[in-house]
Motif scaffolding. Structure first.
Motif, PDB file in Angstrom:
ATOM      1  N   CYS A  58       0.930  -3.300   4.172  1.00 35.08           N
ATOM      2  CA  CYS A  58      -0.165  -4.187   3.762  1.00 35.08           C
ATOM      3  C   CYS A  58      -0.113  -4.355   2.248  1.00 35.08           C
ATOM      4  O   CYS A  58       0.433  -3.520   1.543  1.00 35.08           O
TER       5      CYS A  58
ATOM      6  N   LYS B  60       0.831  -1.202   0.000  1.00 36.85           N
ATOM      7  CA  LYS B  60       0.000   0.000   0.000  1.00 36.85           C
ATOM      8  C   LYS B  60       0.870   1.259   0.000  1.00 36.85           C
ATOM      9  O   LYS B  60       2.095   1.194   0.114  1.00 36.85           O
TER      10      LYS B  60
ATOM     11  N   CYS C 274      -3.046   1.975   7.976  1.00 38.06           N
ATOM     12  CA  CYS C 274      -4.142   2.213   7.017  1.00 38.06           C
ATOM     13  C   CYS C 274      -5.494   2.328   7.728  1.00 38.06           C
ATOM     14  O   CYS C 274      -6.465   2.774   7.124  1.00 38.06           O
TER      15      CYS C 274
ATOM     16  N   CYS D 272       1.871   1.936   4.092  1.00 41.15           N
ATOM     17  CA  CYS D 272       2.142   0.851   5.042  1.00 41.15           C
ATOM     18  C   CYS D 272       2.531  -0.391   4.260  1.00 41.15           C
ATOM     19  O   CYS D 272       2.554  -0.359   3.031  1.00 41.15           O
TER      20      CYS D 272
ATOM     21  N   ILE E 190      -5.283  -5.171   6.732  1.00 47.24           N
ATOM     22  CA  ILE E 190      -5.288  -3.854   7.371  1.00 47.24           C
ATOM     23  C   ILE E 190      -4.244  -3.822   8.494  1.00 47.24           C
ATOM     24  O   ILE E 190      -3.789  -4.872   8.969  1.00 47.24           O
ATOM     25  N   CYS E 191      -3.847  -2.608   8.875  1.00 50.17           N
ATOM     26  CA  CYS E 191      -2.899  -2.452   9.969  1.00 50.17           C
ATOM     27  C   CYS E 191      -3.178  -1.101  10.639  1.00 50.17           C
ATOM     28  O   CYS E 191      -4.001  -0.329  10.127  1.00 50.17           O
TER      29      CYS E 191
HETATM   30 ZN   LIG Z   1      -1.895  -1.202   6.360  1.00 45.99          ZN
END
Ligand SMILES: [Zn+2]
Length: 468
Positions: free
Chosen positions: A23, A18, A40, A21, A36-37
């Motif tokens: 991901c 992304k 994000c 990040c 997700i993290c």
């Molecule tokens: Zn993320």
């Protein structure tokens, strides 16, 4: 006068991660909300880290669209409150206060007309809202954040389009160009989406939001133009607003009054310092840009004397042009190009088939060699191609296994012709009177030999038998 402008969102699907990040950029394979993290999701204390490769991809897009590329770019926060945006702001770019996005003014030529590109910006995609039922009537909306933070370029044009058809031609050119650059796969679901701004006779601008298919966008623009014309004929003012395309009912529906830029309260994203794009980085991006579609087309026409329409088809598709480039030699380029546009395209007409097809460039050059050596007919090559596409077996084995060798032996063909002259007496009389009907008899021979008879020899033999 009709004025249409576009904002096109194109995901940089060839990137690994992304925009801010680690991901995955390819969110499509995940269960909802499993990619997700904290970054994000915009959780407190998390900080964005810019994906440098995304900056490079976006810069090469800007270069391909003849845009200025600055040595320093900045990011801004675009504030709005919507459930698909976990941070309540989107990190994007803007050309204000002397700061620049990845691309400034540029242009694309569409059927001889220059469509101006206002800017290109790098930004993050929001999450996805999934409505159960029509979006204006639904009681349930689901949200999936797997897509949130995916790298995206937004390409903004001036309102230079005069009609919806021109828009479609432009989008086709743009999507071929992005694919050719190797930064995006516009064919993937949701990978390329467009908003259209429409106004007539200097009236208010209406924005149609977020349409995923070029075909639907063209229909939505047509609908919107008709709606505005009908209002204007009745002297009703056209409201400045955002409308959505309802693809079930094939109409645009009002969704909210349009925000002005000031409503978004843009301010500099201080978590990402200005990013410098060094001159040598830009130089090397320019040097390593793949050959453009128009230059490829010109080369095919000039160097190999390939018909412009054929050259255009091959040059504008990454898959066909790779097949061609790997297969051709100086002496067979024209034949290979024709084989691709007459036969290969017929079988491999979707991106999915391009991915699963087992045809290689070696198959194509072997088939052309066999046709030129008169070991097989053109027709048999077509039959063989279908099998090769599925099995990927060597051309020689396929021709042998399917018994596709050309019948060139005169006595063998002659025997078949005699039989056909017996069976088709009326056609023989017709052919004697009207020589142009001789193809019917040639067709019968082909049918009988499953397309394997040497067509030139067959015609010669039939003609001489008719004159006896
Ligand atoms: Zn993320």
């Amino acid at each position: 006068m009709t004025k249409i402008g576009l904002e096109i969102h194109c995901q940089l699907t060839k990137l690994e991660s992304k925009l801010f990040c680690s991901c995955k950029a390819n969110y499509r394979e995940f269960e909802p909300n499993h990619n997700i993290c904290p970054v994000c999701m915009g959780l407190p204390g998390s900080l964005p880290r810019l994906n440098q490769k995304a900056v490079k991809s976006a810069t090469s897009i800007a270069m391909a669209l003849n845009c200025q590329t600055p040595e320093k770019i900045a990011f801004f926060r675009k504030n709005y409150f919507y459930p698909d945006l976990p941070k309540n702001f989107q990190i994007t770019q803007l050309n204000v206060y002397g700061d620049m996005s990845v691309g400034g003014e540029g242009h694309v030529e569409v059927e001889g007309k220059k469509i101006k590109i206002r800017r290109i910006q790098l930004e993050e995609d929001p999450g996805r809202l999934i409505y159960e039922g029509a979006s204006d009537r639904t009681k349930i909306t689901l949200v999936d954040y797997n897509r949130a933070g995916t790298p995206l370029v937004e390409i903004v044009t001036d309102p230079d389009f005069e009609n919806p058809r021109q828009v479609r031609v432009f989008l086709n050119i743009l999507s071929d160009l992005l694919e050719n650059l190797g930064v995006a796969e516009p064919g993937l679901e949701g990978a390329m989406r467009a908003d259209g701004n429409v106004s007539i006779e200097g009236g208010n601008k209406v924005e149609i939001k977020n349409i995923g298919s070029f075909h639907d966008l063209e229909k939505a623009l047509h609908f919107e133009l008709t709606r505005q014309q009908s209002l204007s004929e009745r002297d009703i003012e056209i409201a400045m607003e955002t409308r959505h395309w309802d693809d079930r009912r094939k109409i645009t529906i009002s969704s909210r009054s349009k925000e002005e830029d000031q409503d978004y309260r843009y301010f500099l994203e201080n978590d990402i310092p200005w990013v410098k794009i060094e001159q040598n980085t830009r130089d090397s991006l320019k040097e390593n840009m793949p050959e453009s579609i128009s230059s490829k087309k010109e080369r095919y026409v000039q160097k190999f004397d390939i018909a412009p329409q054929v050259a255009e088809i091959i040059a504008s598709d990454r898959y066909y042009s790779k097949l061609f480039e790997d297969a051709y030699s100086e002496h067979n380029a024209k034949d290979i190009a024709n084989l691709i546009t007459t036969d290969v395209i017929g079988f491999i007409d979707t991106k999915e088939k391009q991915q699963t097809s087992k045809i290689t460039s070696k198959h194509l050059s072997d088939l052309i060699d066999a046709i030129n050596a008169k070991t097989i007919t053109r027709n048999s090559a077509k039959v063989a191609l279908q099998e090769i596409m599925k099995s990927g077996k060597a051309t020689k084995s396929v021709l042998h296994e399917m018994d596709l060798g050309q019948v060139s032996d005169s006595s063998e063909i002659d025997a078949i012709i005699s039989q056909i002259f017996e069976d088709e007496k009326q056609a023989v009389i017709d052919a004697k009177e009207k020589p142009e009907t001789v193809n019917f008899l040639v067709g019968k021979v082909m049918q009988k030999t499953k397309g394997k008879a040497d067509p030139t020899k067959t015609l010669e033999l039939i003609k001489s038998k008719l004159n006896q």
